[in-house]
Design a protein around this motif. Sequence first.
Motif, PDB file in Angstrom:
ATOM      1  N   VAL A 118       0.842  -1.206   0.000  1.00  0.00           N
ATOM      2  CA  VAL A 118       0.000   0.000   0.000  1.00  0.00           C
ATOM      3  C   VAL A 118       0.877   1.256   0.000  1.00  0.00           C
ATOM      4  N   LEU A 119       1.940   1.246   0.768  1.00  0.00           N
ATOM      5  CA  LEU A 119       2.844   2.399   0.810  1.00  0.00           C
ATOM      6  C   LEU A 119       3.495   2.644  -0.553  1.00  0.00           C
ATOM      7  N   ILE A 120       3.991   1.605  -1.176  1.00  0.00           N
ATOM      8  CA  ILE A 120       4.627   1.742  -2.491  1.00  0.00           C
ATOM      9  C   ILE A 120       3.588   2.115  -3.549  1.00  0.00           C
ATOM     10  N   LEU A 121       2.374   1.599  -3.428  1.00  0.00           N
ATOM     11  CA  LEU A 121       1.305   1.990  -4.344  1.00  0.00           C
ATOM     12  C   LEU A 121       1.049   3.496  -4.253  1.00  0.00           C
ATOM     13  N   GLY A 122       1.009   4.029  -3.056  1.00  0.00           N
ATOM     14  CA  GLY A 122       0.824   5.479  -2.895  1.00  0.00           C
ATOM     15  C   GLY A 122       1.959   6.268  -3.525  1.00  0.00           C
ATOM     16  N   LEU A 123       3.175   5.778  -3.361  1.00  0.00           N
ATOM     17  CA  LEU A 123       4.341   6.444  -3.940  1.00  0.00           C
ATOM     18  C   LEU A 123       4.285   6.433  -5.466  1.00  0.00           C
ATOM     19  N   VAL A 124       4.016   5.277  -6.053  1.00  0.00           N
ATOM     20  CA  VAL A 124       3.984   5.161  -7.515  1.00  0.00           C
ATOM     21  C   VAL A 124       2.800   5.944  -8.092  1.00  0.00           C
ATOM     22  N   ALA A 125       1.642   5.859  -7.457  1.00  0.00           N
ATOM     23  CA  ALA A 125       0.472   6.583  -7.963  1.00  0.00           C
ATOM     24  C   ALA A 125       0.673   8.091  -7.885  1.00  0.00           C
ATOM     25  N   SER A 126       1.272   8.571  -6.805  1.00  0.00           N
ATOM     26  CA  SER A 126       1.501  10.015  -6.701  1.00  0.00           C
ATOM     27  C   SER A 126       2.533  10.490  -7.716  1.00  0.00           C
ATOM     28  N   ALA A 127       3.563   9.685  -7.954  1.00  0.00           N
ATOM     29  CA  ALA A 127       4.566  10.059  -8.952  1.00  0.00           C
ATOM     30  C   ALA A 127       3.972  10.052 -10.353  1.00  0.00           C
ATOM     31  N   THR A 128       3.120   9.072 -10.635  1.00  0.00           N
ATOM     32  CA  THR A 128       2.471   9.005 -11.945  1.00  0.00           C
ATOM     33  C   THR A 128       1.552  10.201 -12.154  1.00  0.00           C
TER      34      THR A 128
END
Length: 192
Positions: A118-128
């Motif tokens: 979930v943490l990495i998903l938030g990071l990747v989604a925000s960067a995208t």
Amino acid sequence: MASADKPTDPEYNKEAPPPPPPSATVNCFALDITLRVLLFASALTAVVVVVTSNQTKFIPPLGFREAKFKHSPAFVYFVVALSVAGLYSIITTLASLSVIWKPHLSTKFLLHFAFWDVLILGLVASATGTAGGVAYIGLKGNDHVMWNKICNKYDKFCQHVAGSLAVSLFASIVLVLLVWLSVYSLHRRIPK
């Protein structure tokens, strides 16, 4: 003497419940490993595509100008976030392999995977989303604040960024599937 050989405790005479079938656990972790390899491939592809997006053009009144991902903090954040996701996928793939080899650790790893995914998903989604916003302004411009579009001049650069964003969106979807898989696997382990 016979009573000393056989304990009278009724709990001692009960049979242990059968262990859960290992094939179901292995199948979930096989899917987990497959998704984590896909995450690594998509993160690596997105990073390589955006890093190789440099383009130099001759703009008549200004001379030679270069478009690089380093010129935008949003694209730098995009590269760093997807690099972290790629490293994370390598580490968790190795951890998933260790769970296949030592199944008694699976529940603990599943809980950690759910939190970190979930943490990495938030990071990747925000960067995208951040890079997508900057790319949209590069494509369309903004007349209200006089930001000119650049994709009509730097077409190769914009195509690389668009491809990288598409692959990053795929990585986000893979991370959502990993979160769902971890939560489903934890749910299956709850005694009914």
